[in-house]
Design an enzyme around this catalytic site. Structure first.
Site, PDB file in Angstrom:
ATOM      1  N   GLY A 119       0.739  -1.173   0.014  1.00  0.00           N
ATOM      2  CA  GLY A 119      -0.034  -0.014   0.097  1.00  0.00           C
ATOM      3  C   GLY A 119       0.843   1.334  -0.011  1.00  0.00           C
TER       4      GLY A 119
ATOM      5  N   LYS B  71      -0.542   3.692   7.064  1.00  0.00           N
ATOM      6  CA  LYS B  71      -0.489   3.054   5.740  1.00  0.00           C
ATOM      7  C   LYS B  71      -1.774   2.423   5.275  1.00  0.00           C
ATOM      8  CE  LYS B  71       2.763  -0.440   5.442  1.00  0.00           C
ATOM      9  NZ  LYS B  71       3.429  -0.154   4.489  1.00  0.00           N
TER      10      LYS B  71
ATOM     11  N   ASP C 169       9.136 -10.273   3.603  1.00  0.00           N
ATOM     12  CA  ASP C 169       9.644  -9.418   2.848  1.00  0.00           C
ATOM     13  C   ASP C 169      10.778  -8.586   3.255  1.00  0.00           C
ATOM     14  OD1 ASP C 169       9.729  -7.837   0.337  1.00  0.00           O
ATOM     15  OD2 ASP C 169       8.016  -6.673   1.033  1.00  0.00           O
TER      16      ASP C 169
END
Length: 373
Positions: free
Chosen positions: A71, A87, A185
């Site tokens: 996002g 976010k 990630d």
């Protein structure tokens, strides 16, 4: 001297460029004393969309401080003056409110000094938003690859402290929680830094929050090219050992100042792992250090941290160390490095003292000789 880093046309600094106007604040807070409601999850706050729009000046473009697979992140200021990062999650598959809150609770209860703290959330219509502490010194990617001049403010000691901080944050996710959280990630853009250069890992838990089976997430992970473990291509799943591999890549990136994959470099230097293994194999380890580091480390200190990185990227996932073990290796290395510098300094002082004593002795001898004459 204050450094300002420009990356992807975004300026990362602690200054807020957009806050709610007085009329906006009054319109959503009523008397001005009504704050966000306490959530029913047992932690954090539930914010209304109107509150977060006011805090970020209508989610305006100039308040964007980051964009990624999950996002868009906006800088914001709440009515009580608290600086936050908001976010706005994209492609959230329109999750049911209950499902979203249950997943957010897992992230919200996490507390560690090397993890970005989640303060609350917003669930309204199709909007799914997360509100974090604002970490006001940009991210690691900006400070390593941005325009910081010929000499990086990230000294060797600071870089080692960042690596250790990241390891402690990830160890907490892997080994300090039940069920454990796999980040999925890990990359330099997801490591935020405060004014004291302490590392704050961000975006943990979001892959699970948005559904790890989502093709969108899979595409995004493939987009983090260079950080993904080789077994990912075989299994399609990212796990704890995949995090370790990505962490090893990140260590290499911090040491060398190079991107994991860089097609602008000569053949043989495109892939960071392959190039670094070749350099170490050819006994040219000292040449891999980021040239922007003003005072390079000792050969022993460099080789020790390179060994940790190489163990993390072992092609055999089962041979990669756990994050807790990595911390032990890094802390031992840090201790040895400090001892090594102290020994070098002590030797230097002793040499100076001996030289002074010798000169004093020679002077005294000459003085006595003159008196005898």
């Amino acid at each position: 001297m204050e450094h300002r880093v420009v990356f992807s046309d975004r300026v990362s600094s602690g200054e807020s460029r957009g806050t709610a106007s007085a009329s906006e604040t009054a319109s959503y807070s009523g008397s001005g004393n009504v704050g966000p409601e306490v959530s029913h999850l047992g932690w954090g706050r539930w914010y209304t969309l109107r509150e977060l729009e006011a805090a970020t000046n209508g989610l305006c473009e100039e308040n964007v401080i980051g964009e990624g697979g999950y996002g868009i992140v906006y800088r914001g200021v709440l009515t009580d003056g608290t600086k936050v990062a908001v976010k706005n999650l994209l492609n959230n598959r329109g999750q049911a409110e209950k499902e979203f809150k249950v997943e957010v609770e897992v992230i919200g209860r996490v507390r560690h000094k090397n993890l970005v703290r989640l303060l609350g959330y917003c669930v309204e219509g199709a909007y799914r938003m997360l509100v974090y502490d604002f970490v006001d010194n940009g991210n690691l990617e900006q400070w390593i690859h941005g325009d910081v001049g010929d000499v990086s403010p990230l000294t060797w000691d600071i870089r080692m402290n960042i690596i250790l901080g990241m390891a402690k944050g990830l160890a907490y996710l892997h080994e300090g929680l039940e069920p454990k959280v796999v980040h999925r990630d890990i990359k330099s853009g997801n490591i935020l830094l405060d004014r004291q250069w302490n590392a704050k890992v961000s975006d943990f838990g979001l892959a699970k929050l948005l559904g790890s089976d989502s093709s969108y997430v899979t595409t995004r992970v493939m987009g983090a090219f260079g950080y993904v473990a080789p077994e990912y291509a075989c299994t399609g799943m990212l796990n704890e050992k995949s995090d370790i591999y990505s962490f090893g890549i990140l260590i290499m990136e911090i040491i060398t100042g190079r991107n994991p994959v860089d097609y602008s470099r000569p053949q043989g230097e495109t892939n960071l792992v392959d190039w670094l293994k070749t350099m170490v194999g050819n006994r040219r380890s000292e040449e891999v250090v980021d040239p922007k580091i003003a005072e390079p480390p000792s050969s022993k200190a460099l080789k020790r941290v390179l060994l940790v990185a190489l163990r993390c990227v072992d092609p055999d996932a089962n041979k990669r160390p756990k994050m807790g073990h990595i911390i032990h290796m890094l802390e031992a290395e840090d201790s040895l490095y400090r001892d090594e510098r102290r020994t070098t300094r002590d030797h230097g002082n002793r040499d100076k003292q001996e030289t002074a004593a010798t000169e004093s002795g020679e002077s005294g001898s000459r003085h006595h000789q003159q008196k005898l004459r």
